[in-house]
Design a protein around this motif. Structure first.
Motif, mmCIF file in Angstrom:
data_model
loop_
_atom_site.group_PDB
_atom_site.id
_atom_site.type_symbol
_atom_site.label_atom_id
_atom_site.label_comp_id
_atom_site.label_asym_id
_atom_site.label_seq_id
_atom_site.Cartn_x
_atom_site.Cartn_y
_atom_site.Cartn_z
ATOM 1 N N ARG A 408 19.499 -7.852 9.351
ATOM 2 C CA ARG A 408 18.403 -8.824 9.337
ATOM 3 C C ARG A 408 17.054 -8.118 9.434
ATOM 4 N N ALA A 409 16.983 -7.080 10.252
ATOM 5 C CA ALA A 409 15.729 -6.344 10.372
ATOM 6 C C ALA A 409 15.371 -5.658 9.067
ATOM 7 N N ALA A 410 16.380 -5.181 8.334
ATOM 8 C CA ALA A 410 16.108 -4.513 7.059
ATOM 9 C C ALA A 410 15.440 -5.467 6.085
ATOM 10 N N LEU A 411 15.872 -6.721 6.066
ATOM 11 C CA LEU A 411 15.227 -7.705 5.190
ATOM 12 C C LEU A 411 13.776 -7.918 5.591
ATOM 13 N N ALA A 412 13.534 -7.961 6.917
ATOM 14 C CA ALA A 412 12.156 -8.131 7.383
ATOM 15 C C ALA A 412 11.307 -6.915 7.023
ATOM 16 N N VAL A 413 11.862 -5.712 7.182
ATOM 17 C CA VAL A 413 11.131 -4.501 6.826
ATOM 18 C C VAL A 413 10.843 -4.479 5.324
ATOM 19 N N ASP A 414 11.822 -4.889 4.528
ATOM 20 C CA ASP A 414 11.613 -4.897 3.080
ATOM 21 C C ASP A 414 10.560 -5.933 2.695
ATOM 22 N N ASN A 415 10.575 -7.089 3.370
ATOM 23 C CA ASN A 415 9.527 -8.081 3.105
ATOM 24 C C ASN A 415 8.159 -7.528 3.465
ATOM 25 N N ALA A 416 8.093 -6.821 4.615
ATOM 26 C CA ALA A 416 6.825 -6.214 5.012
ATOM 27 C C ALA A 416 6.396 -5.147 4.011
ATOM 28 N N ARG A 417 7.363 -4.388 3.501
ATOM 29 C CA ARG A 417 7.036 -3.363 2.501
ATOM 30 C C ARG A 417 6.463 -4.003 1.240
ATOM 31 N N ARG A 418 7.114 -5.064 0.765
ATOM 32 C CA ARG A 418 6.640 -5.717 -0.453
ATOM 33 C C ARG A 418 5.293 -6.389 -0.212
ATOM 34 N N TYR A 419 5.122 -6.962 0.976
ATOM 35 C CA TYR A 419 3.819 -7.552 1.295
ATOM 36 C C TYR A 419 2.735 -6.474 1.322
ATOM 37 N N THR A 420 3.075 -5.311 1.907
ATOM 38 C CA THR A 420 2.103 -4.216 1.959
ATOM 39 C C THR A 420 1.677 -3.802 0.560
ATOM 40 N N ARG A 421 2.643 -3.714 -0.347
ATOM 41 C CA ARG A 421 2.311 -3.335 -1.715
ATOM 42 C C ARG A 421 1.396 -4.374 -2.369
ATOM 43 N N GLU A 422 1.748 -5.646 -2.222
ATOM 44 C CA GLU A 422 0.939 -6.693 -2.843
ATOM 45 C C GLU A 422 -0.422 -6.811 -2.169
ATOM 46 N N HIS A 423 -0.431 -6.626 -0.841
ATOM 47 C CA HIS A 423 -1.698 -6.716 -0.117
ATOM 48 C C HIS A 423 -2.635 -5.593 -0.527
ATOM 49 N N ARG A 424 -2.101 -4.399 -0.666
ATOM 50 C CA ARG A 424 -2.927 -3.279 -1.099
ATOM 51 C C ARG A 424 -3.499 -3.535 -2.494
ATOM 52 N N ALA A 425 -2.662 -4.095 -3.369
ATOM 53 C CA ALA A 425 -3.151 -4.402 -4.718
ATOM 54 C C ALA A 425 -4.238 -5.471 -4.671
ATOM 55 N N ALA A 426 -4.014 -6.505 -3.816
ATOM 56 C CA ALA A 426 -4.999 -7.584 -3.732
ATOM 57 C C ALA A 426 -6.314 -7.079 -3.148
ATOM 58 N N VAL A 427 -6.224 -6.263 -2.094
ATOM 59 C CA VAL A 427 -7.442 -5.740 -1.479
ATOM 60 C C VAL A 427 -8.172 -4.810 -2.439
ATOM 61 N N SER A 428 -7.414 -4.004 -3.175
ATOM 62 C CA SER A 428 -8.046 -3.128 -4.165
ATOM 63 C C SER A 428 -8.771 -3.951 -5.223
ATOM 64 N N LEU A 429 -8.113 -5.038 -5.653
ATOM 65 C CA LEU A 429 -8.764 -5.920 -6.609
ATOM 66 C C LEU A 429 -10.027 -6.521 -6.020
ATOM 67 N N GLN A 430 -9.920 -7.012 -4.791
ATOM 68 C CA GLN A 430 -11.072 -7.640 -4.155
ATOM 69 C C GLN A 430 -12.227 -6.653 -4.028
ATOM 70 N N ARG A 431 -11.935 -5.440 -3.572
ATOM 71 C CA ARG A 431 -12.998 -4.451 -3.388
ATOM 72 C C ARG A 431 -13.616 -4.051 -4.715
ATOM 73 N N SER A 432 -12.803 -4.036 -5.771
ATOM 74 C CA SER A 432 -13.350 -3.676 -7.076
ATOM 75 C C SER A 432 -14.225 -4.779 -7.635
ATOM 76 N N LEU A 433 -14.044 -6.011 -7.135
ATOM 77 C CA LEU A 433 -14.806 -7.138 -7.654
ATOM 78 C C LEU A 433 -16.121 -7.349 -6.922
ATOM 79 N N LEU A 434 -16.268 -6.753 -5.748
ATOM 80 C CA LEU A 434 -17.480 -6.944 -4.967
ATOM 81 C C LEU A 434 -18.317 -5.671 -4.996
ATOM 82 N N PRO A 435 -19.636 -5.812 -4.930
ATOM 83 C CA PRO A 435 -20.503 -4.627 -4.903
ATOM 84 C C PRO A 435 -20.455 -3.956 -3.536
ATOM 85 N N PRO A 436 -21.110 -2.805 -3.383
ATOM 86 C CA PRO A 436 -21.163 -2.159 -2.065
ATOM 87 C C PRO A 436 -21.827 -3.065 -1.036
ATOM 88 N N ALA A 437 -21.453 -2.891 0.213
ATOM 89 C CA ALA A 437 -22.000 -3.738 1.275
ATOM 90 C C ALA A 437 -23.489 -3.524 1.464
#
Length: 803
Positions: A408-437
């Motif tokens: 059961r923990a392996a499924l949770a770890v794998d979900n966290a891994r996949r979320y991390t991958r998607e989150h990194r992609a989303a944050v990279s997209l977001q940062r690329s869409l906004l100008p410098p602070a």
């Protein structure tokens, strides 16, 4: 007395007979049994009590000198027949030949045959209860001393052979005995039975793990109500208790690992549940690629690098807590172990291990277990648990439990891994869409604050932008897309790109919003047609994902110090003057983007150098209960504080959003602060020319003199060429008058304005052409060039980097 017939003789009816069988004494119990008083039966033959007096002779047939018993049917005083069991006890010698003497007396006990049968059943039950060894049975007196026990009070070794007269503390561990006696004392005091209270019981001679006993107890009372003791039943429920504990650990582990989308957090939660739930120490190791969201893949040698991620608990004097199976070639050094219950810090050689991805090593010690963390066929890591010396060894059921938790923990770890991958992609997209602070231009210095509603993913639909324009001007934008998350962020990116593209055309703010409104309308039509209409005829998007956006677009000119802005349903910008006063710009907002067909109006204001222009989204001003007026008043109050206009913009931005619930925002929050600057009058030069070709030479000379005065001798030659081409084209194709302006800011800008609305374009001239190379030369000599329409024609501009 035959106890088999009368186990409770003190409750039976009694009568005393003389040698002739006459009744001479009659007990109250006998009177109640037959509804006859003593004066009604005394002096009468006992045979008169029989339902059939002729049966008297038969009752005497079995008499002996020591007494005899039998069954009879009596007639009560109410005329009812009553079957009884009786026993006759001679009180004097019956004489020779069995004949009683004159002094012979007989005491007769009798009870209804149904009651006697019940007495016999109770006696058999009590006897068998003390003979069985499945349930421990103990009878205590009122001082909790043992009176009687069955053959096995506690079903394991370590008890004295004879427990009578002893207290529990004589053979049980003091704390265990005290816990049991407290409960028995409560039963003695209140009379309330104790039902299956679980207690750990350990003997003095065998102080190991002990057993878990389910204890039930009830109070014993004499017929007169006096408390005489307590009876307790001890039932060994150790296996049931352990099964319940394992199930509880499984439930806690499932709940814990399912509550985090962080790989490290999941590992920490898992370790915290296993120690002390299943072990004294738990170690979780995760494959390196999992932390970055990648699929773990073994190397060419088939091995996978695992990083020790979380450690909970400790085992004194044990081996390397990270690798109890000894798979790591480097032993852990003293002091390198992670603290119990904390995440392990990566980087040390002793904190990582290479294992076989197909068959990771497992411990075979009775005090340690290892289970792999596998999901979708990939090894994500492993978990190891260990017990301290002196603790019971692990059982096969414990290993099964660990494997179930690991799955059961392996499924949770794998979900966290996949979320991390998607989150990194989303944050990279977001940062690329906004100008410098933070940005710095000749027109403004800016700082921004961005707080998405979805703080977990860090992405939202609000946006801001700072767009450099020609002639040292700058465009400031703030927008709000309805919705949150990745889709709103993608929509925001499309709108921001569109605004930048339209801004490059140097459109007026109101005109730019018209074009942007058309674009949003097209997006709505495309998205609505993608899924087809629903049953009510609306585009599918209208039901599932409402779309809409607001925007404010402002252009600030540091030469004229004028700011022109237009709004599409957006809150009005705020301006803090250098003297500290704060006002909201009285913009006339048009409809939100996508309504289509309605006009937008531009508002122009003058800004003193050092003023702060604040563009924001409505998430910043949604006060308590969503009151926008209250939120705008609070924003004005914070911007009006003494020293606000002189504070660093990043610090002021943090102050303006202070107090917002970062994890419970009702909407995305975007704040863009711009401190205005001005181009000094001495850094600009303007000349008006008539449509005379001779003016070209004059403007070249005048411009060269001004550049030398500014100390830009290196740009004189290129500037003369640029002005020659632009002024010549203006005079040739547009006529006069022609206006030339030089602006010295971050760059040197050359502007030539004429009354023509014809858009110039650069073309490739053929070898035989005599002209057509002017704009090509301008493009080659400048860093950037372009044209914009004005109220009186157009302006062609070219920028050169300062040496």
């Amino acid at each position: 007395m035959d106890s088999r017939r009368f186990p409770f003789a003190d409750s039976a009816a009694g009568a005393l007979l003389d040698a002739d069988g006459r009744i001479i004494r009659w007990t109250p119990e006998a009177g109640r049994l037959l509804s006859l008083r003593a004066d009604q039966v005394c002096g009468h033959p006992a045979s008169e009590l029989l339902a059939d007096p002729g049966a008297w002779t038969g009752l005497l047939a079995d008499r002996t000198a020591g007494g005899w018993s039998g069954r009879a049917v009596l007639r009560s005083g109410r005329g009812e027949e009553l079957g009884i069991v009786f026993q006759v006890l001679p009180l004097a010698d019956a004489g020779a030949a069995g004949k009683p003497t004159g002094e012979a007396r007989y005491f007769v006990l009798a009870a209804p045959d149904g009651l006697v049968a019940q007495w016999r059943q109770d006696q058999a039950f009590t006897r068998e209860l003390f003979l069985q060894d499945r349930v421990g049975l103990a009878v205590f007196d009122d001082r909790l001393r043992l009176i009687r026990t069955n053959t096995h009070l506690l079903p394991y070794t370590g008890l004295p052979p004879d427990l009578r007269g002893r207290r529990l503390g004589d053979f049980l561990a003091a704390e265990d005995a005290a816990a049991v006696e407290r409960q028995l004392q409560e039963v003695l005091r209140t009379g309330r039975p104790l039902v299956r209270a679980g207690d750990l019981v350990r003997t003095l001679q065998d102080p190991g793990g002990g057993v878990v006993m389910a204890i039930s107890a009830f109070r014993l009372q004499a017929p007169d109500g006096q408390v005489i003791g307590v009876t307790a039943l001890f039932n060994d429920v150790t296996e049931l208790h352990r099964s319940a504990e394992r199930l509880a650990v499984l439930h806690r582990a499932t709940a814990a690992v399912g509550g985090s989308l962080s790989v490290t957090g999941t590992a920490e939660e898992l370790a915290a549940v296993l120690a002390p739930g299943l072990a004294d120490q738990a170690v979780v190791e995760i494959a390196e690629p999992v932390f970055t969201g990648e699929e773990p893949a073994p190397g060419q040698d088939g091995r996978l690098l695992l990083r020790r991620t979380a450690v909970a608990g400790s085992v004194p004097d044990g081996p390397d807590e990270a690798h109890p199976d000894g798979t790591h070639p480097n032993a852990a050094q003293p002091g390198t172990a992670a603290q119990p219950g904390t995440a392990a810090q990566p980087g040390s050689p002793a904190r990582a291990v290479l294992v076989d991805a197909d068959d990771p090593p497992a411990t075979d010690s009775p005090a340690a277990m290892t289970a792999p963390l596998r999901a979708r066929g990939s090894l994500l890591g492993r978990v190891t648990v260990r017990r301290a010396p002196g603790r019971p060894d692990y059982e096969p059921a414990d290993l099964d439990l660990l494997h179930e938790i690991a799955a059961r923990a392996a499924l949770a770890v794998d979900n966290a891994r996949r979320y991390t991958r998607e989150h990194r992609a989303a944050v990279s997209l977001q940062r690329s869409l906004l100008p410098p602070a933070q940005t710095e231009t000749a027109a403004v210095a800016t700082a921004s604050v961005y707080l998405p509603t979805d703080s977990a993913s860090g992405i939202g639909g609000d946006w801001f932008d700072v767009i450099p324009l020609s002639s040292a001007r700058v465009a400031l934008v703030a927008g709000d897309v309805v919705g949150h998350g990745l889709e709103a962020s993608a929509t925001m990116g499309r709108l921001r790109t569109a605004v930048r593209t339209l801004a490059d055309l140097d459109l007026e703010p109101d005109e730019l919003l018209v074009h942007l409104d058309d674009l949003v309308s097209q997006l709505l039509a495309e998205d609505g047609n993608s899924d087809g209409p629903d049953e009510d005829g609306w585009p599918a998007r209208h039901r599932s994902d409402p779309f809409g956006a607001t925007c404010v677009y402002a252009v600030y000119d540091p030469v004229s110090r004028r700011c022109t802005m237009a709004s599409a349903g957006h809150p009005p910008p705020a301006v803090a003057a250098p003297d500290g006063s704060v006002e909201y710009v009285a913009v006339r907002p048009g409809p939100p983007l996508g309504v289509n067909g309605l006009p937008f109006e531009a508002t122009e204001i003058e800004l003193a150098p050092g003023s702060i222009l604040a563009l924001y989204t409505d998430g910043l001003i949604q006060g308590s209960g969503g009151d926008l007026d209250e939120g705008m008043a609070e924003l004005r109050r914070r911007m009006s504080r003494p020293g606000a206009t002189a504070a660093p913009l990043p610090e002021l931005g943090r102050e303006l959003v202070a107090g917002l619930p970062a994890h419970r925002l009702a909407d995305d929050v975007t704040l863009l602060l711009a401190r205005t600057r001005a181009v000094p009058a001495g850094s600009t030069a303007t000349w008006s020319l008539e449509a005379d070709p001779a003016a070209v030479a004059r403007v070249r000379g005048t411009a060269a003199a001004r550049l030398r005065a500014w100390g830009l001798e290196e740009l004189v030659f290129t500037t003369e060429l640029v002005l020659s081409e632009l002024v010549t084209n203006a005079i040739r194709y547009a006529g006069g008058p022609v206006e030339v302006r030089l602006i010295l800011a971050e760059r040197l800008t050359c502007e030539v304005s004429d009354p023509s609305a014809t858009q110039p374009r650069m073309r490739r001239a053929r070898l035989t052409d005599e002209g057509g190379r002017g704009l090509y030369l301008v493009a080659q000599l400048s860093s950037r060039w372009g044209s914009r329409y004005t109220r009186h024609g157009k302006t062609i501009w070219a920028e050169q980097e300062l040496p």
